[in-house]
Design a protein around this motif. Structure first.
Motif, PDB file in Angstrom:
ATOM      1  N   ILE A  13       0.820  -1.207   0.000  1.00 20.51           N
ATOM      2  CA  ILE A  13       0.000   0.000   0.000  1.00 20.51           C
ATOM      3  C   ILE A  13       0.861   1.266   0.000  1.00 20.51           C
ATOM      4  N   ASP A  14       2.067   1.190   0.575  1.00 19.33           N
ATOM      5  CA  ASP A  14       2.923   2.379   0.615  1.00 19.33           C
ATOM      6  C   ASP A  14       3.413   2.766  -0.776  1.00 19.33           C
ATOM      7  N   ASP A  15       3.533   1.777  -1.674  1.00 22.32           N
ATOM      8  CA  ASP A  15       3.887   2.081  -3.057  1.00 22.32           C
ATOM      9  C   ASP A  15       2.693   2.663  -3.804  1.00 22.32           C
ATOM     10  N   TYR A  16       1.509   2.202  -3.455  1.00 17.83           N
ATOM     11  CA  TYR A  16       0.297   2.594  -4.185  1.00 17.83           C
ATOM     12  C   TYR A  16      -0.146   4.016  -3.835  1.00 17.83           C
ATOM     13  N   LEU A  17       0.011   4.426  -2.575  1.00 17.22           N
ATOM     14  CA  LEU A  17      -0.569   5.701  -2.138  1.00 17.22           C
ATOM     15  C   LEU A  17      -0.048   6.924  -2.899  1.00 17.22           C
ATOM     16  N   PRO A  18       1.245   7.033  -3.182  1.00 20.79           N
ATOM     17  CA  PRO A  18       1.676   8.193  -3.995  1.00 20.79           C
ATOM     18  C   PRO A  18       1.048   8.194  -5.383  1.00 20.79           C
ATOM     19  N   LYS A  19       0.815   7.031  -5.919  1.00 22.22           N
ATOM     20  CA  LYS A  19       0.140   6.936  -7.223  1.00 22.22           C
ATOM     21  C   LYS A  19      -1.304   7.401  -7.098  1.00 22.22           C
ATOM     22  N   VAL A  20      -1.965   7.020  -6.011  1.00 22.04           N
ATOM     23  CA  VAL A  20      -3.334   7.485  -5.751  1.00 22.04           C
ATOM     24  C   VAL A  20      -3.360   9.007  -5.682  1.00 22.04           C
ATOM     25  N   ASP A  21      -2.403   9.582  -4.959  1.00 18.05           N
ATOM     26  CA  ASP A  21      -2.350  11.045  -4.830  1.00 18.05           C
ATOM     27  C   ASP A  21      -2.274  11.712  -6.204  1.00 18.05           C
ATOM     28  N   LYS A  22      -1.385  11.203  -7.047  1.00 16.60           N
ATOM     29  CA  LYS A  22      -1.189  11.801  -8.366  1.00 16.60           C
ATOM     30  C   LYS A  22      -2.469  11.719  -9.197  1.00 16.60           C
ATOM     31  N   ILE A  23      -3.097  10.549  -9.194  1.00 20.34           N
ATOM     32  CA  ILE A  23      -4.321  10.359  -9.994  1.00 20.34           C
ATOM     33  C   ILE A  23      -5.408  11.319  -9.539  1.00 20.34           C
ATOM     34  N   VAL A  24      -5.633  11.399  -8.222  1.00 19.10           N
ATOM     35  CA  VAL A  24      -6.744  12.203  -7.707  1.00 19.10           C
ATOM     36  C   VAL A  24      -6.489  13.687  -7.927  1.00 19.10           C
ATOM     37  N   LYS A  25      -5.245  14.116  -7.790  1.00 17.72           N
ATOM     38  CA  LYS A  25      -4.943  15.528  -8.036  1.00 17.72           C
ATOM     39  C   LYS A  25      -5.229  15.907  -9.482  1.00 17.72           C
ATOM     40  N   GLU A  26      -4.868  15.023 -10.401  1.00 15.88           N
ATOM     41  CA  GLU A  26      -5.097  15.320 -11.817  1.00 15.88           C
ATOM     42  C   GLU A  26      -6.586  15.321 -12.157  1.00 15.88           C
ATOM     43  N   VAL A  27      -7.314  14.317 -11.677  1.00 15.72           N
ATOM     44  CA  VAL A  27      -8.735  14.229 -12.003  1.00 15.72           C
ATOM     45  C   VAL A  27      -9.511  15.366 -11.349  1.00 15.72           C
ATOM     46  N   SER A  28      -9.213  15.654 -10.095  1.00 16.36           N
ATOM     47  CA  SER A  28      -9.981  16.687  -9.381  1.00 16.36           C
ATOM     48  C   SER A  28      -9.738  18.077  -9.959  1.00 16.36           C
ATOM     49  N   ALA A  29      -8.607  18.239 -10.671  1.00 13.26           N
ATOM     50  CA  ALA A  29      -8.322  19.534 -11.300  1.00 13.26           C
ATOM     51  C   ALA A  29      -9.030  19.695 -12.640  1.00 13.26           C
ATOM     52  N   ASP A  30      -9.596  18.612 -13.152  1.00  9.10           N
ATOM     53  CA  ASP A  30     -10.269  18.686 -14.451  1.00  9.10           C
ATOM     54  C   ASP A  30     -11.583  19.450 -14.303  1.00  9.10           C
ATOM     55  N   PRO A  31     -11.945  20.287 -15.293  1.00 10.37           N
ATOM     56  CA  PRO A  31     -13.214  21.042 -15.185  1.00 10.37           C
ATOM     57  C   PRO A  31     -14.449  20.150 -15.101  1.00 10.37           C
TER      58      PRO A  31
END
Length: 822
Positions: A109-127
């Motif tokens: 899970i420690d490897d996965y969480l930074p990837k989760v952060d990146k995905i959510v930041k990109e999607v949440s920034a989409d209009p």
């Protein structure tokens, strides 16, 4: 095309037909169109085309996160542009597809969480972030957590690890995107043990998903899904949880995809239960899970989903002969009292059937109805399918008990059928013109140096679909041939459709001979593999009687499935009913007369619009005739033209689907009639050799290119360009048709996915801004497909320049240009 609808009163002529009963009084709620989704249905902006996507009114798709390593394309944010542009609903982000390997590498899970952060930041920034749904885990019952293990103690240990990780990732997503919608647990199969525990945990810890997801990927799902659904809703009630939205975000087997008679069974099951559902991704991305040929061409499955998208009002109860039974006659139905239409989609069984529609409201339909029956046949995954043929238009009296019986005879198991009921009115519908047709299975023919294979059975549900579940392969010996004995009713020209597969790595040929005469060469475009069925259309001249049609080995190996012979009655033609078109505004429906197409008229006024989905077998000019009471305006490819009632127009259509919009200040519209073979008369054509090349782009000899050469090594540098000078006879809107090929691939190590890539080219016309156009992979470097691009040309010389500063463009064979209004 043997299905027929006899005159009313002849239903008893068939011995014990199956009965599918529709109760128009038993509403199931508004038509939801939930079952038309797809996993990796989109690969790039433009693949599939806008015209292939928009008519289907797709409610959800599942795609990978931006930059995900699981597949080379299909990134959620990238494809969202075309998806939302074409009325798409929401996008599920398969977050674990950020990983490269399958099954996903379990790095903790420690490897996965930074990837989760990146995905959510990109999607949440989409209009359009509110239209994305996060799926944190994919098939955790099998991958990472082994939640399907039989041993209870081991299950509990694995479960607790999963639940802790679910909570951690859920809270991580919400910390970045407080309004995020999260879906799960997303098992590969339904597990009541896990779901009972999951609901209790998620409720207690305040990490309930907003969307409940699991997969239905077995042939047994057609039997078992209803029990799964009922069990799940029971678990919710027992846990004190309000009903969650459900998305069965992977469904169907290979043998189902592209097959209207199979897909209608799945769709009816999901729509009845008002759940969303996305077809599985077994092969290539970008074709809506096997429903779109190339980028823009419908197959039989596409037409089933187009019919589904055309259902309006409420769905109503349908009772099939055998509920929840694999590979049987199933259906769904709708009633729209405002449009005064009832529609029934059915299929999945061969033979005879009666569609019995009960409680037909007299206040809506009157004393008679027009029943219009059409067929969407199986044409293969890569086989083109023209607008579904109308098999019958007949006026039927509503019985004293309020029922209407529509008898269907000679149904095909792989086909789906649509029955539309509209008020009868006065007049008589035009009789359906159904040419003679017959089908011949390759496995039943005389086979020399070939082998019969079995494909796509219930027992091998992830085998590819084949007509009759068999085909003939291993036709790789010098003497390999398949001889079909056919009998035709009269002298004349016949359309011969050959369902085939080609895995030779390039175009392949066979020799076709009639009664041992001089052979002609049949060239087959490449297919994904030898079982990924496509359709080749040729013509033969035959005299009345019995003949032997022989297909012998040519220069490479081709697999044969079936041939269809159909009497050719002239250029293809179709009437598109206005009352079944997509609408905007508030047009009214007038059924006072059932003349012509039988379904009455759509009355357009200022502010109203009707959109027709018009099929063209190839790029070129067609005759388009509006059956209207007054002048209308037609819009196509960015051009608008005024059309007089009944007066033919010559319009340029691209191969596949064309969306023609109609408006009027006031006109009653019966149909839009389209005919023709795609004339090239009046078009401009320029071979690759006519272009001025720069920056390393070069002319390459090829026997498969139209004039023996193509433009290669184009792009991958700002200086690498190909410039054509085209001379327009007059200024206006043109269709630029690009003939291209490329076979870019990236092998991601998936046994069952073909990771094809698309290429793009920037096309500049004159001084206009460049337009980026996407070109789908053509399965080989020697198969040339077309993409149509609307452009504006000035009278006289125009520069048309192709380039790509940062990546390779496709190979260019030639270009054609046709004025939209010819």
């Amino acid at each position: 095309m043997a299905a027929t609808l006899p005159a009313a009163g002849n239903a008893a002529a068939a011995a014990d037909p199956q009965r599918l009963t529709v109760d128009l009084k038993a509403s199931e709620g508004p038509v939801m169109l939930g079952a038309n989704g797809s996993l990796y249905g989109l690969s790039d902006d433009g693949v599939p085309s806008d015209a292939a996507m928009e008519p289907l009114k797709i409610t959800s798709v599942s795609q990978k996160p931006e930059g995900g390593a699981q597949h080379p394309n299909g990134d959620a944010l990238t494809v969202s542009k075309s998806f939302f542009r074409n009325g798409g609903g929401e996008i599920n982000v398969m977050m674990q597809d950020i990983y490269a390997k399958w099954p996903y590498e379990d790095l903790g899970i420690d490897d996965y969480l930074p990837k989760v952060d990146k995905i959510v930041k990109e999607v949440s920034a989409d209009p359009n972030s509110d239209r994305f749904v996060y799926i944190p885990f994919n098939e955790p019952d099998q991958i990472w957590y082994k939640l399907d293990v039989a041993d209870q103690a081991q299950y509990e240990k694995n479960r607790d690890r999963f639940f802790q990780d679910w909570k951690t990732v859920y809270q991580r997503i919400r910390a970045i995107d407080p309004d995020a919608r999260i879906a799960g647990p997303n098992e590969a199969a339904y597990h009541t043990r896990l779901l009972k525990d999951f609901l209790a945990f998620a409720k207690r810890e305040n990490v309930l998903p907003q969307v409940m997801t699991w997969h239905e990927l077995g042939s047994g799902s057609l039997r078992d899904f209803q029990a799964h659904y009922d069990d799940y809703r029971k678990l919710e009630r027992e846990a004190g949880i309000a009903p969650l939205k459900i998305n069965i975000d992977e469904y169907a087997n290979r043998r189902d995809l592209s097959v209207p008679g199979q897909l209608v069974q799945w769709v009816s099951m999901f729509e009845r239960n008002k759940v969303y559902a996305n077809m599985a991704y077994w092969d290539a991305a970008g074709n809506l899970s096997g429903q779109v040929v190339r980028s823009n061409i419908p197959n039989g499955g596409w037409w089933l989903f187009r019919w589904y998208a055309g259902m309006t009002g409420d769905t109503v109860k349908v009772t099939p002969p055998q509920p929840n039974t694999i590979d049987t006659l199933q259906g769904l139905a709708s009633l729209d009292t405002s449009r005064r239409q009832a529609q029934v989609l059915l299929g999945g069984s061969a033979g005879d059937s009666d569609v019995v529609v009960r409680d037909v409201p007299r206040s809506v339909f009157g004393r008679t109805v027009t029943a219009t029956v059409a067929e969407a046949a199986w044409s293969g995954y890569e086989g083109q399918h023209a607008a579904p043929r109308v098999l019958a238009r007949t006026k039927v009296k509503v019985a004293d008990d309020g029922s209407v019986t529509v008898p269907l005879r000679g149904l095909h198991k792989m086909s789906a059928y649509r029955v539309v009921l509209t008020p009868g009115g006065s007049g008589t519908p035009s009789a359906a013109s159904v040419p003679w047709s017959a089908s011949y299975e390759a496995e039943d023919a005389a086979i020399t140096d070939g082998k019969v294979y079995t494909q796509g059975t219930v027992q091998n549900a992830n085998g590819y679909a084949a007509s009759g579940t068999k085909d003939v392969g291993s036709l790789n010996q010098p003497g390999s041939k398949v001889a079909f004995s056919v009998t035709v009713p009269k002298d004349g020209t016949y359309d011969l459709a050959i369902l085939y597969g080609n895995q030779s790595g390039g175009p392949a040929t066979q020799k076709l001979s009639v009664d041992g005469g001089d052979p002609v060469t049949v060239t087959y475009p490449s297919t994904e593999n030898w079982t990924y069925r496509a359709k080749k259309d040729v013509r033969v001249q035959l005299k009345a009687g019995t003949h032997q049609l022989t297909l012998s080995k040519g220069d490479a190996e081709v697999t044969l499935d079936r041939i269809d012979l159909t009497t050719r009655t002239g250029a293809p033609s179709a009437s598109y009913e206005a009352t079944l078109a997509d609408i905007s505004g508030k047009p009214s429906y007038d059924y006072t007369s059932s003349a012509g197409v039988g379904t009455g008229s759509l009355v357009l006024r200022s502010g109203d619009k009707a959109v027709f989905d018009v099929y063209a077998p190839r790029d070129g000019y067609y005759t388009v005739v509006p059956r209207t009471s007054a002048a209308v305006k037609l819009s196509l490819h960015g051009e608008t033209v005024t059309a007089a009632p009944g007066r033919p127009l010559r319009l340029y259509l691209v191969a596949g689907n064309n969306r023609i919009a109609m408006t009027s200040s006031h006109s009653a519209v019966r149909s839009l009639d389209v005919s023709g073979d795609g004339s090239a008369a009046g078009t401009l054509s320029y071979e690759g050799a006519k272009a001025t090349l720069a920056g390393g782009a070069e002319l390459v000899d090829s026997p498969h290119a139209s004039a023996g050469s193509y433009i290669g090594r184009l792009g991958n540098s700002p200086s690498s360009t190909a410039e054509f000078t085209v001379n327009a006879p007059r200024s206006g809107r043109y269709l630029l048709v690009v003939h291209y090929a490329h076979n870019d691939r990236r092998d991601n190590g998936h046994a069952y996915n073909t990771d094809i890539m698309s290429r793009t080219a920037d096309i500049t016309v004159g001084t206009a801004d460049p337009v980026k156009v996407t070109f789908k992979n053509t399965w080989s470097w020697d198969d040339y497909w077309t993409v149509g691009v609307p452009v504006d040309l000035a009278k006289g010389a125009n520069k048309v320049t192709f380039g790509n500063a940062s990546a390779w463009a496709p190979n260019l064979d030639r270009i054609e240009l046709g004025r939209v209004v010819g």
